[in-house]
Write a protein that holds these residues in place. Structure first.
Motif, PDB file in Angstrom:
ATOM      1  N   HIS A  71       0.811  -1.216   0.000  1.00 24.91           N
ATOM      2  CA  HIS A  71       0.000   0.000   0.000  1.00 24.91           C
ATOM      3  C   HIS A  71       0.847   1.271   0.000  1.00 24.91           C
ATOM      4  O   HIS A  71       0.311   2.373   0.036  1.00 24.91           O
ATOM      5  N   ILE A  72       2.141   1.122  -0.007  1.00 28.86           N
ATOM      6  CA  ILE A  72       3.029   2.285   0.048  1.00 28.86           C
ATOM      7  C   ILE A  72       3.244   2.855  -1.355  1.00 28.86           C
ATOM      8  O   ILE A  72       3.544   2.116  -2.295  1.00 28.86           O
ATOM      9  N   ARG A  73       3.065   4.177  -1.479  1.00 26.15           N
ATOM     10  CA  ARG A  73       3.332   4.865  -2.750  1.00 26.15           C
ATOM     11  C   ARG A  73       4.726   5.473  -2.699  1.00 26.15           C
ATOM     12  O   ARG A  73       5.081   6.158  -1.739  1.00 26.15           O
ATOM     13  N   ARG A  74       5.484   5.254  -3.746  1.00 20.41           N
ATOM     14  CA  ARG A  74       6.840   5.800  -3.828  1.00 20.41           C
ATOM     15  C   ARG A  74       6.763   7.205  -4.422  1.00 20.41           C
ATOM     16  O   ARG A  74       6.139   7.409  -5.463  1.00 20.41           O
ATOM     17  N   ILE A  75       7.420   8.149  -3.752  1.00 20.31           N
ATOM     18  CA  ILE A  75       7.221   9.570  -4.045  1.00 20.31           C
ATOM     19  C   ILE A  75       8.529  10.239  -4.437  1.00 20.31           C
ATOM     20  O   ILE A  75       9.582   9.975  -3.848  1.00 20.31           O
ATOM     21  N   PHE A  76       8.467  11.114  -5.451  1.00 21.01           N
ATOM     22  CA  PHE A  76       9.510  12.097  -5.718  1.00 21.01           C
ATOM     23  C   PHE A  76       8.999  13.467  -5.266  1.00 21.01           C
ATOM     24  O   PHE A  76       7.817  13.778  -5.460  1.00 21.01           O
ATOM     25  N   VAL A  77       9.876  14.264  -4.687  1.00 19.68           N
ATOM     26  CA  VAL A  77       9.559  15.662  -4.383  1.00 19.68           C
ATOM     27  C   VAL A  77      10.407  16.543  -5.287  1.00 19.68           C
ATOM     28  O   VAL A  77      11.634  16.460  -5.268  1.00 19.68           O
ATOM     29  N   VAL A  78       9.739  17.354  -6.112  1.00 17.71           N
ATOM     30  CA  VAL A  78      10.442  18.300  -6.975  1.00 17.71           C
ATOM     31  C   VAL A  78      10.638  19.587  -6.191  1.00 17.71           C
ATOM     32  O   VAL A  78       9.672  20.257  -5.827  1.00 17.71           O
ATOM     33  N   GLY A  79      11.884  19.932  -5.932  1.00 22.33           N
ATOM     34  CA  GLY A  79      12.201  21.125  -5.151  1.00 22.33           C
ATOM     35  C   GLY A  79      12.829  20.725  -3.832  1.00 22.33           C
ATOM     36  O   GLY A  79      12.146  20.248  -2.927  1.00 22.33           O
ATOM     37  N   ALA A  80      14.139  20.922  -3.710  1.00 27.93           N
ATOM     38  CA  ALA A  80      14.857  20.556  -2.488  1.00 27.93           C
ATOM     39  C   ALA A  80      15.110  21.771  -1.615  1.00 27.93           C
ATOM     40  O   ALA A  80      16.134  21.876  -0.946  1.00 27.93           O
ATOM     41  N   GLY A  81      14.157  22.703  -1.610  1.00 25.88           N
ATOM     42  CA  GLY A  81      14.265  23.891  -0.766  1.00 25.88           C
ATOM     43  C   GLY A  81      13.571  23.683   0.562  1.00 25.88           C
ATOM     44  O   GLY A  81      13.360  22.563   1.014  1.00 25.88           O
ATOM     45  N   GLU A  82      13.170  24.814   1.196  1.00 20.51           N
ATOM     46  CA  GLU A  82      12.549  24.736   2.509  1.00 20.51           C
ATOM     47  C   GLU A  82      11.250  23.940   2.474  1.00 20.51           C
ATOM     48  O   GLU A  82      10.962  23.145   3.371  1.00 20.51           O
ATOM     49  N   ALA A  83      10.432  24.167   1.439  1.00 17.21           N
ATOM     50  CA  ALA A  83       9.162  23.445   1.336  1.00 17.21           C
ATOM     51  C   ALA A  83       9.409  21.945   1.169  1.00 17.21           C
ATOM     52  O   ALA A  83       8.710  21.119   1.768  1.00 17.21           O
ATOM     53  N   GLY A  84      10.409  21.591   0.366  1.00 17.85           N
ATOM     54  CA  GLY A  84      10.752  20.184   0.190  1.00 17.85           C
ATOM     55  C   GLY A  84      11.207  19.553   1.489  1.00 17.85           C
ATOM     56  O   GLY A  84      10.841  18.410   1.799  1.00 17.85           O
ATOM     57  N   HIS A  85      12.018  20.286   2.267  1.00 15.53           N
ATOM     58  CA  HIS A  85      12.454  19.798   3.578  1.00 15.53           C
ATOM     59  C   HIS A  85      11.241  19.505   4.450  1.00 15.53           C
ATOM     60  O   HIS A  85      11.168  18.480   5.140  1.00 15.53           O
ATOM     61  N   ALA A  86      10.290  20.461   4.450  1.00 18.75           N
ATOM     62  CA  ALA A  86       9.109  20.317   5.305  1.00 18.75           C
ATOM     63  C   ALA A  86       8.278  19.100   4.898  1.00 18.75           C
ATOM     64  O   ALA A  86       7.782  18.365   5.754  1.00 18.75           O
ATOM     65  N   ILE A  87       8.135  18.886   3.590  1.00 20.99           N
ATOM     66  CA  ILE A  87       7.381  17.729   3.108  1.00 20.99           C
ATOM     67  C   ILE A  87       8.084  16.436   3.526  1.00 20.99           C
ATOM     68  O   ILE A  87       7.435  15.468   3.962  1.00 20.99           O
ATOM     69  N   ALA A  88       9.403  16.403   3.399  1.00 21.33           N
ATOM     70  CA  ALA A  88      10.160  15.208   3.803  1.00 21.33           C
ATOM     71  C   ALA A  88       9.943  14.906   5.285  1.00 21.33           C
ATOM     72  O   ALA A  88       9.744  13.750   5.678  1.00 21.33           O
ATOM     73  N   ARG A  89       9.984  15.946   6.108  1.00 21.38           N
ATOM     74  CA  ARG A  89       9.777  15.762   7.549  1.00 21.38           C
ATOM     75  C   ARG A  89       8.357  15.267   7.837  1.00 21.38           C
ATOM     76  O   ARG A  89       8.147  14.377   8.655  1.00 21.38           O
ATOM     77  N   GLU A  90       7.382  15.853   7.143  1.00 23.81           N
ATOM     78  CA  GLU A  90       5.989  15.440   7.332  1.00 23.81           C
ATOM     79  C   GLU A  90       5.786  13.972   6.958  1.00 23.81           C
ATOM     80  O   GLU A  90       5.103  13.232   7.659  1.00 23.81           O
ATOM     81  N   LEU A  91       6.372  13.567   5.852  1.00 24.09           N
ATOM     82  CA  LEU A  91       6.209  12.179   5.416  1.00 24.09           C
ATOM     83  C   LEU A  91       6.880  11.217   6.397  1.00 24.09           C
ATOM     84  O   LEU A  91       6.377  10.125   6.642  1.00 24.09           O
ATOM     85  N   ARG A  92       7.994  11.648   6.960  1.00 23.97           N
ATOM     86  CA  ARG A  92       8.681  10.798   7.934  1.00 23.97           C
ATOM     87  C   ARG A  92       7.870  10.668   9.226  1.00 23.97           C
ATOM     88  O   ARG A  92       7.828   9.609   9.858  1.00 23.97           O
ATOM     89  N   LEU A  93       7.211  11.765   9.622  1.00 23.31           N
ATOM     90  CA  LEU A  93       6.447  11.757  10.869  1.00 23.31           C
ATOM     91  C   LEU A  93       5.066  11.147  10.718  1.00 23.31           C
ATOM     92  O   LEU A  93       4.388  10.888  11.715  1.00 23.31           O
ATOM     93  N   ASN A  94       4.627  10.948   9.486  1.00 25.67           N
ATOM     94  CA  ASN A  94       3.277  10.422   9.245  1.00 25.67           C
ATOM     95  C   ASN A  94       3.332   9.190   8.346  1.00 25.67           C
ATOM     96  O   ASN A  94       2.827   9.206   7.218  1.00 25.67           O
ATOM     97  N   PRO A  95       3.916   8.109   8.829  1.00 25.85           N
ATOM     98  CA  PRO A  95       4.017   6.901   7.990  1.00 25.85           C
ATOM     99  C   PRO A  95       2.657   6.318   7.634  1.00 25.85           C
ATOM    100  O   PRO A  95       2.548   5.567   6.660  1.00 25.85           O
ATOM    101  N   HIS A  96       1.612   6.655   8.426  1.00 26.45           N
ATOM    102  CA  HIS A  96       0.281   6.137   8.116  1.00 26.45           C
ATOM    103  C   HIS A  96      -0.240   6.650   6.775  1.00 26.45           C
ATOM    104  O   HIS A  96      -1.198   6.100   6.227  1.00 26.45           O
ATOM    105  N   LEU A  97       0.402   7.710   6.237  1.00 26.36           N
ATOM    106  CA  LEU A  97      -0.011   8.232   4.929  1.00 26.36           C
ATOM    107  C   LEU A  97       0.348   7.269   3.799  1.00 26.36           C
ATOM    108  O   LEU A  97      -0.171   7.386   2.686  1.00 26.36           O
ATOM    109  N   GLY A  98       1.251   6.352   4.092  1.00 30.71           N
ATOM    110  CA  GLY A  98       1.623   5.364   3.076  1.00 30.71           C
ATOM    111  C   GLY A  98       2.416   5.950   1.928  1.00 30.71           C
ATOM    112  O   GLY A  98       2.268   5.513   0.786  1.00 30.71           O
ATOM    113  N   MET A  99       3.288   6.930   2.224  1.00 28.92           N
ATOM    114  CA  MET A  99       4.084   7.587   1.173  1.00 28.92           C
ATOM    115  C   MET A  99       5.563   7.489   1.542  1.00 28.92           C
ATOM    116  O   MET A  99       5.976   7.981   2.596  1.00 28.92           O
ATOM    117  N   GLN A 100       6.325   6.885   0.694  1.00 29.79           N
ATOM    118  CA  GLN A 100       7.772   6.751   0.916  1.00 29.79           C
ATOM    119  C   GLN A 100       8.513   7.702  -0.013  1.00 29.79           C
ATOM    120  O   GLN A 100       8.431   7.581  -1.240  1.00 29.79           O
TER     121      GLN A 100
END
Length: 628
Positions: free
Chosen positions: A146-175
């Motif tokens: 059930h895990i979706r593999r994700i790319f994030v376009v943009g390695a700036g502040e917003a990208g950092h925040a998204i990475a942190r959110e995905l790490r803290l919310n594994p129930h979202l099923g997004m790697q």
């Protein structure tokens, strides 16, 4: 158990911190003397300890070190601990010099105590957070299928925040598999342990290589052009993609996974956030009686919403349509219960009704947004266009002058420039009348001129949406037709801004950005629906409709341009005939319209607006054709 902990939480933290501070001083002595502290220095340690603990506790309390939750510790918390440590070390050094004259207290010990104290206090908090996040990730683990593999376009502040959110919310099923960024400096680096894999142009190959299911575009500051380029790469890969809202939507600066949404046309057109001078707008709206005509329309209703933010004394909603008036009145009444709202059903073409409204309500500011706007319909009904757009404006402007309105702001259109249709010509006549009346009135009359607004009632975008939902085809008038676009809130904010700047007689032009090809618009809307243009949904060209032209303009050839303090607003130096002449010619035009003398209406329009050149659209119409 948990409630007991919360009750005694502060005492537990203070006690534990005392242990850490004691340990840091003791470890400093041990390191200084190679873990064999002489007897006299051990005694000095015991003498120094109470003062050290007192200084550190007072400083830490004053700087709020004890108030944060360890499980949520972040960089600002660590910085605050560092500040407390530095200040404590300086105070301890001062105490040692003044009281003990540094006798038997090596300065190395004081320095090491500061280092160890910082490591202990910050380290315990970081370890607590790490353990909690690891336990949470384990507890919320999603099944691998059930895990979706994700790319994030943009390695700036917003990208950092998204990475942190995905790490803290594994129930979202997004790697998060990797970052995509065009900055060559970031290539082959890692962010929070996630690699930056390469630029957007390599997106297709990287998606295939890493078996990515979805792309998140996390560049809130991206322009429409930049976003379209990124989306083109995403489209080539046939991978699902979403976007983080632009800076105009991220008002509070927070970035969360919940804010990720589907791409929409506002993103693609890339309108920059408005530099809105709130104070100037507030100065002429706060505490004033404001009347809005066409209050139920796309622009009129948004003007009402924006005006209410500035706490007017009263808002008068003037609208001909019963249902739109009811809807906007109910919406505003729910949100602004302390501001009087007066819903008025009426027709701007009815002189008696207009005068009664002005006499009873005594408006101080008028926004005139009521008009017939659909070009082909007005070509077929020229008399009604004259009655509504010309006569209605004349009656409202005259009433504003007679009843001493302070400011009258008229909403016009780019179709009033070198018009090829009845609608644009009638709006140009309305512009001219308002300007000429300004020269003899105490009321300040201001005109705002702009192009199409995204998603307005009956506009091209809702039409395309319905056609796409029906399975196509999407109908476009001509392959080369272009239009200027802006969002409804943006247009409304600029209307309010122009009203605050206007001294009377100006025609304000809005920066509409680059014109957009309607074909491109249709293609993007099809893609946003998850379909492929010309494969899943056809685009068919049906020829220009009556009164339409390929390109719209915002300025006449003989109109110079003056800048304003606002970078998105300028002034057209428009020439207006004498007022008496206009009154006489408009009276004849209106009379011809009332008796349905269409030839007379045509002559009157041409007389008042010599640049009016009706299009012979039969010549422009091409046979219905489909994209090859």
């Amino acid at each position: 158990m948990e409630q007991s902990f919360l009750r005694y939480r502060l005492f537990i933290i203070l006690a534990f911190t005392l242990v850490l501070y004691t340990g840091s001083l003791l470890l400093a002595y041990l390191v200084r003397f190679d873990f064999a502290i002489p007897q006299e220095y051990l005694i000095r340690f015991l003498q120094l300890l109470p003062a050290v603990l007192a200084i550190k506790l007072v400083v830490s309390w004053f700087l709020g070190v004890f108030t944060g939750w360890w499980r949520y510790v972040s960089m600002p918390d660590v910085v605050q601990i560092a500040k407390a440590t530095l200040l404590s070390t300086l105070l301890i050094l001062a105490y040692a010099v003044v009281v003990h004259r540094l006798h038997l207290i090596p300065r190395t010990v004081i320095f090491l105590d500061g280092v160890f104290g910082f490591v202990f206090v910050a380290g315990v908090r970081l370890i607590t957070r790490t353990i909690r996040e690891s336990f949470q990730a384990l507890h919320q683990q999603v099944k691998p299928e059930h895990i979706r593999r994700i790319f994030v376009v943009g390695a700036g502040e917003a990208g950092h925040a998204i990475a942190r959110e995905l790490r803290l919310n594994p129930h979202l099923g997004m790697q998060l598999v990797g970052f995509i960024d065009d900055d060559p400096i970031k290539k082959n680096t890692t962010i929070q342990g996630i690699p930056v894999l390469g630029p957007c142009r390599k997106l297709n190959g990287l998606i295939e290589k890493h078996k990515v299911d979805e792309i998140i575009i996390a560049i809130p500051s991206a322009t429409g052009k930049q976003l379209r380029t990124i989306i083109n790469f995403c489209n080539e890969s046939k991978c699902l993609f979403k976007v983080l809202p632009g800076v105009g939507e991220l008002i509070d600066g927070r970035v969360t996974v919940q804010q990720i949404r589907q791409i929409d046309l506002n993103d693609l057109l890339g309108r920059d956030p408005i530099d809105f001078d709130t104070e100037n707008v507030k100065s002429y709206l706060q505490g004033k009686r404001v009347l809005v005509t066409g209050a139920g329309g796309s622009i009129g209703s948004e003007i009402c919403r924006q005006v209410m933010r500035f706490n007017p004394a009263k808002l008068i909603l003037f609208e001909n349509g019963e249902t739109p008036l009811f809807m906007i009145e109910q919406e505003l009444a729910k949100s602004y219960q302390n501001i009087p709202i007066v819903p008025v059903i009426g027709d701007v073409r009815n002189r008696s009704r207009v005068n009664v409204i002005f006499d009873q309500q005594q408006p101080q500011v008028v926004f005139h947004a009521a008009a017939y706007k659909h070009v082909p319909l007005m070509e077929a009904n020229p008399a009604e266009a004259v009655n509504n757009n010309v006569q209605g404006t004349v009656l409202l402007a005259d009433a504003s002058d007679y009843y001493g309105v302070e400011k009258f702001v008229m909403v016009s259109t780019d179709k009033a420039v070198r018009p090829t249709n009845v609608m644009g010509t009638t709006k140009r006549i309305a512009e001219m009348y308002v300007q000429s009346l300004n020269n003899r009135s105490k009321t300040r009359f201001v005109t705002t001129r702009f192009g199409n607004v995204l998603g307005s009632n009956g506009s091209v975008i809702p039409t395309f949406q319905l056609q796409i939902e029906a399975g196509g085809p999407v109908t476009v008038t001509h392959p080369e037709v272009t239009r200027f676009f802006m969002t409804i809130p943006e247009a409304t904010q600029l209307v309010l801004q122009a009203g605050s700047m206007g001294q009377g007689g100006e025609v304000y032009l809005f920066d509409m950005g680059e014109p957009v090809k309607i074909t491109t618009l249709a293609e993007e809307m099809i893609r946003l629906s998850g379909l492929i243009p010309y494969e899943d949904i056809d685009i068919v060209y049906v020829g220009l409709r009556p009164g339409e032209k390929l390109y719209e303009e915002l300025l006449l050839a003989d109109e110079g341009v003056l800048p304003t303090p606002h970078k998105k607003i300028c002034i057209a130096q428009s020439v207006t005939p004498p007022h008496e002449q206009l009154v006489e010619q408009i009276a004849q035009l209106v009379n011809d319209a009332k008796i349905l003398d269409f030839q007379g209406v045509g002559r009157g329009l041409k007389q008042l607006v010599p640049e009016y050149t009706p299009t012979q659209n039969k010549k422009l119409m091409s046979t219905t054709n489909q994209h090859p």
